[in-house]
Design a protein around this motif. Structure first.
Motif, PDB file in Angstrom:
ATOM      1  N   THR A   1     -15.109 -15.484   7.617  1.00  0.00           N
ATOM      2  CA  THR A   1     -13.833 -16.115   7.989  1.00  0.00           C
ATOM      3  C   THR A   1     -12.953 -16.272   6.758  1.00  0.00           C
TER       4      THR A   1
ATOM      5  N   GLN B   1     -10.206 -14.984   5.972  1.00  0.00           N
ATOM      6  CA  GLN B   1      -8.777 -15.098   6.272  1.00  0.00           C
ATOM      7  C   GLN B   1      -8.535 -16.133   7.366  1.00  0.00           C
TER       8      GLN B   1
ATOM      9  N   ARG C   1     -10.069 -16.587  10.070  1.00  0.00           N
ATOM     10  CA  ARG C   1     -10.383 -16.092  11.399  1.00  0.00           C
ATOM     11  C   ARG C   1     -11.612 -15.193  11.252  1.00  0.00           C
TER      12      ARG C   1
ATOM     13  N   GLU D   1     -13.906 -12.107  11.197  1.00  0.00           N
ATOM     14  CA  GLU D   1     -13.705 -10.680  11.027  1.00  0.00           C
ATOM     15  C   GLU D   1     -14.937 -10.070  10.371  1.00  0.00           C
TER      16      GLU D   1
ATOM     17  N   ASN E   1      -3.292 -19.448  15.113  1.00  0.00           N
ATOM     18  CA  ASN E   1      -3.479 -18.014  14.936  1.00  0.00           C
ATOM     19  C   ASN E   1      -3.028 -17.280  16.187  1.00  0.00           C
TER      20      ASN E   1
ATOM     21  N   GLN F   1      -5.642 -11.565  17.103  1.00  0.00           N
ATOM     22  CA  GLN F   1      -5.822 -10.699  15.950  1.00  0.00           C
ATOM     23  C   GLN F   1      -5.849  -9.214  16.310  1.00  0.00           C
ATOM     24  N   ASP F   2      -5.946  -8.887  17.604  1.00  0.00           N
ATOM     25  CA  ASP F   2      -5.910  -7.479  17.977  1.00  0.00           C
ATOM     26  C   ASP F   2      -4.478  -7.007  18.247  1.00  0.00           C
TER      27      ASP F   2
ATOM     28  N   ARG G   1       0.500 -10.022  13.908  1.00  0.00           N
ATOM     29  CA  ARG G   1      -0.347 -11.208  14.010  1.00  0.00           C
ATOM     30  C   ARG G   1      -0.042 -12.154  12.843  1.00  0.00           C
TER      31      ARG G   1
ATOM     32  N   SER H   1      -0.937 -16.260  11.036  1.00  0.00           N
ATOM     33  CA  SER H   1      -1.670 -17.511  10.910  1.00  0.00           C
ATOM     34  C   SER H   1      -0.770 -18.476  10.161  1.00  0.00           C
TER      35      SER H   1
ATOM     36  N   SER I   1       0.771 -10.288   9.436  1.00  0.00           N
ATOM     37  CA  SER I   1       0.377  -8.898   9.236  1.00  0.00           C
ATOM     38  C   SER I   1       1.041  -8.031  10.296  1.00  0.00           C
TER      39      SER I   1
ATOM     40  N   THR J   1       0.715  -7.089   4.825  1.00  0.00           N
ATOM     41  CA  THR J   1       0.518  -8.523   5.042  1.00  0.00           C
ATOM     42  C   THR J   1       1.337  -9.290   4.022  1.00  0.00           C
TER      43      THR J   1
END
Length: 880
Positions: free
Chosen positions: A43, A45, A47, A49, A441, A444-445, A449, A451, A538, A549
């Protein structure tokens, strides 16, 4: 299993990164191994990933890796990471550094109120725990993983992430599952004491949507440093040191010669003065640096709906430690790890932490709110006789006045005497921190996107330090007969002092008078308040191939100190300075001591000295990253990022050096870094090889450092001493071949080139061209782990590892600078894994190397902290 401060291989990192063994079920001795490097979710960032999809230099130790590496304490997990070093000595007394961005070793006597803000953020789950001077030493019990983010992370993690972030992620309660585990072990250190450890965890599903998870631990770590016999007298005081004296670090005393170092004064000192020796016979003890960690954590998770959860966690931890963890290299080298201490050393460091997190969804938005409250209390006693080597005013408090100021004495005693310097300091601190953060957030897909969020922190640190070097019962004043000191009250307690001299109404935690033998007291309250608004966005310019980003953070930080530094100078019952000089003791009036400082006056609103009443700073920092992903297995990124560290107020504001070319500033400015970085993350050979790395250049402006220079002031002070540059490369690899399932070979390395490029403090204490502190030019490691099936029920493993670090320095200040030698260490473990249990034997530091991990030269004597000597042990664990 019991884990200590060792040099266990940094190479273990890469297995934790790849951890192919962790990709296999713990109970699956019969599961077919296929090889290949497994994915790790992080995590970094803010979130979740895949590690390989994150355009940030991240190192992660997963739960399985933490067990394999025997990770328990602060020093344990930092030693596994080649980009990370730590200054300080002993449990609860270390400061983290990343990529060589360090300037000094913290001083325990002023670690809190006068300590620099950390430049590495330290997180427990979603809450920051970094504190001035020294970090919390959080025991690594029941952790899901540890993440280390290198380079400035200020847009998402704030002011203390100038050099990077260390995150401890705990295991959360699991709904609908009953789980239990236990771990116990014993180990034996060459020439040291036996150590024991036990830990137990329980996860209970109370209802379908509510679960509790608890862990309890006890870790008793035997000592390995010996307090050996010695004597010491005040003849060794810095007051009597000649200008041609060469310190052990090679620096000549020069213009910092003692006040009484001229030939005539030394003739008097050596022929007329009696020096009584401190003798530590009663304190001699082998292996006197034992430590015990104990505590628990209870976490509850309530699932309101499938989209909303509430998590509440409460942690309590206690550290009790005796002795010191450094040795004196002048005592037959470091082979036997010996020191001479002339008073007790002990530490009690307790903290409680309560955090609450709400996670949920508002339409397409993910919402995370986290709040936390931490209360840390420490009580420490430190043997302080080393201070006499540099403390030029110590003889005033510990010698007859006829010794320190012979020309002022009306009637000298027949036997002017300096008394035994068995000095000490007592430090009590109480730190409370309240933090809140709200973050949103977007999915993310999505191609675009973001945050965004806000952060607030309120820290209050109350610190009282009493310096025990006044010999009340013995010191004779100007009349050569009358002994002791008059009652001394804090400068801020004007009920007793009146408003005269340094006396001015303000904060104090104890009304006084100062206890017997206390010559100086720091009694200070420090407050740090931070507010921030941050965001990162991003955009996939070419979906799945090229992404940009951008991030920014607005920050507003205020640091304030109130209280006093109260001295008994001028407070002899028969004084030679101050309003009572020459006055019969029965006729004296109560006046404040001379010297010291009243911080409530120095930094009060509208103070007459022109000092700021707070160290305030606000502004923006920015980050930009371009990510190129030509295939799913290749990622390249380029990053520009900024970071900052808040300033602070200086207790000895206004003090000057003899030629008046330097004045201690009232406030230290923020120091700032600009980071330029390119990085790569690659999976090759069909997932059998992982190679990650980065190259970076860091431009450091107004580097903060702590300075102790008795030629300017007897107090530690801070300044923006210099500008600097850092160049480096860091990389790690993991190989897990399909052709030999069960084998993992991994390694990691860091190359650093650091340099002071410009001197900002107009003194000779920092030299252009010198290295930064705790910045070894090379650190590297290599580890292999092989697992094979004994039968359908049992799996064996063996794991050798080696690590190396080149030499490094402890400070950028030349007079306090100590060079630590490079080292190479070896470790080995082997064991057997059953259906629900593991048994392991291990050896750490098999070559019995004295790895010089940290050190200091603040008091003109080398004090070096090493790893634990050769240690062998065994442990057994159970998982259900």
């Amino acid at each position: 299993m019991l884990k200590f401060v060792t040099s266990a291989s940094l190479g273990a990192l890469a297995v934790a990164l790849a951890a192919p063994a962790s990709a296999q079920d713990d109970t699956a001795a019969t599961t077919e191994r296929t090889g290949g490097v497994d994915a790790i979710i992080v995590t970094a960032q803010r979130r979740s990933e895949d590690l390989q999809d994150v355009p940030v230099s991240v190192q992660a130790l997963g739960e399985k890796g933490l067990e394999e590496l025997n990770i328990n304490t602060f020093t344990d997990y930092l030693e596994q990471l080649p980009t990370v070093t730590a200054g300080g000595s002993g449990p609860g007394q270390a400061t983290i550094y990343i990529r060589g961005l360090a300037s000094t070793t913290p001083n325990l006597g002023t670690a809190g109120v006068a300590g620099l803000a950390p430049n590495v953020a330290f997180y427990l789950d979603e809450q920051p725990l970094a504190q001035p001077g020294r970090n919390l030493d959080v025991y690594a019990a029941d952790l899901e993983r540890i993440e280390v983010l290198s380079g400035p992370q200020g847009t998402l993690f704030g002011a203390s992430s100038q050099a990077g972030v260390v995150r401890l992620i705990t295991n959360k309660p699991r709904l609908g599952a009953f789980e239990a585990s236990a771990d116990a072990g014993v180990s034996f250190t060459k020439g040291g004491e036996t150590s024991y450890k036990a830990e137990a965890m329980l996860n209970v599903p109370v209802t379908d949507n509510f679960a509790l998870r608890g862990v309890v631990f006890l870790d008793d770590q035997g000592g390995y440093v010996d307090n050996v016999h010695g004597t010491r007298s005040l003849r060794e005081s810095g007051r009597f040191r000649t200008a041609d004296t060469v310190r052990a670090n090679g620096v000549v005393v020069g213009d910092r010669a003692g006040f009484q170092s001229d030939p005539a004064s030394l003739a008097y000192i050596d022929n007329e003065v009696t020096f009584l020796e401190a003798d530590n016979s009663a304190l001699v003890q082998d292996n006197f640096n034992d430590t015990q960690y104990s505590g628990f954590r209870v976490t509850g998770l309530y699932e309101l709906t499938p989209d909303w959860t509430i998590t509440v966690a409460h942690t309590r931890q206690s550290i009790e430690s005796d002795g010191v963890f450094f040795a004196d290299p002048e005592l037959d080298g470091l082979d036997d790890l010996e020191i001479q201490r002339f008073n007790d050393d002990r530490l009690e460091d307790d903290f409680s932490n309560t955090s609450w997190t709400v996670e949920g969804r508002l339409g397409m938005l993910e919402l995370i709110y986290t709040g936390a409250y931490t209360d840390r209390e420490s009580d420490q006693k430190v043997a302080y006789s080393d201070y006499l080597f540099v403390g030029q005013y110590i003889p005033y408090y510990s010698c007859d006045t006829a010794v320190a100021y012979p020309s002022y004495v009306a009637v000298a005693p027949a036997n002017p005497t300096c008394y035994a310097p068995n000095f000490f300091l007592n430090s009590t601190t109480d730190t409370t921190v309240f933090t809140q953060e709200l973050r949103l957030n977007t999915p993310q897909d999505a191609r675009f996107r973001a945050s965004v969020g806000g952060f607030y922190s309120d820290l209050q640190l109350d610190e009282r330090v009493d310096y025990g070097y006044a010999k009340d019962q013995f010191v004779r004043g100007s009349d050569g007969v009358t002994t002791g000191f008059a009652p001394t009250y804090p400068f801020t307690n004007t009920e007793f002092t009146g408003e005269t001299g340094n006396a001015f109404a303000g904060y104090f935690s104890d009304p006084g008078p100062l206890p017997q033998d206390i010559g100086f007291r720091n009694d200070v309250r420090r407050t740090d308040k931070q507010f921030g608004i941050f965001g990162e966005v991003s955009f996939d310019i070419v979906p799945d191939v090229f992404t940009i980003t951008g991030g920014a953070r607005y920050y507003d930080v205020k640091v304030d100190i109130v209280g006093s530094a109260t001295t008994r100078f001028c407070k002899l019952n028969s004084p030679i300075f101050g309003a009572n000089a020459g006055v019969d003791p029965d006729d004296q009036v109560n006046v404040p001591g001379c010297g010291g400082g009243n911080l409530s006056l120095l930094f009060g609103p509208d103070n007459p000295f022109g000092n700021p009443d707070k160290a305030e700073t606000d502004g923006f920092i920015f980050k930009g990253t371009a990510t190129f992903t030509p295939t799913p297995d290749l990622l390249f990124y380029a990053t520009y990022s900024e970071g900052f560290r808040p300033g602070l107020l200086n207790r000895p504001a206004g003090a000057t050096n003899p030629d008046m070319t330097f004045t201690v500033p009232g406030a230290v400015d923020t120091d700032e870094v600009t980071n330029y970085e390119i990085g790569w993350k690659t999976d090759m050979l069909d997932g059998q090889l992982r190679l990650n790395g980065s190259a970076f250049f860091v431009d450091v402006k107004r580097l903060q450092t702590t300075i102790f220079d008795p030629n300017i002031t007897n107090l530690f002070f801070s300044d923006n001493a210099a500008n600097a540059e850092i160049r480096g490369i860091e990389a790690d690899f993991t190989v897990a071949p399909y052709s030999l399932p069960g084998l993992t070979v991994s390694g990691a390395m860091s190359l650093l080139d650091t340099e002071i490029t410009e001197l900002l403090t107009p003194t000779d204490t920092v030299l252009v061209g010198s290295d930064l502190a705790y910045a070894p030019s090379f650190q590297g490691n290599l580890r292999a782990r092989y697992e094979w099936d004994l039968n359908s029920d049992l799996t064996m493993f063996v794991m050798p590892q080696v690590s190396h670090s080149s030499s490094k320095y402890t400070d950028v200040v030349e007079i306090n600078r100590l060079k630590l030698d490079g080292y190479t260490t070896f470790d080995m473990s082997a064991g057997v894994v059953g259906d629900m249990w593991t048994f392991e034997v291990y050896g750490e530091n098999l070559s019995d190397e004295r790895a010089e991990l940290a050190g200091n030269f603040n008091f003109d004597r080398a004090r070096i902290t090493t790893n634990r000597p050769l240690t062998v042990g065994m442990r057994v664990s159970f998982d259900y």
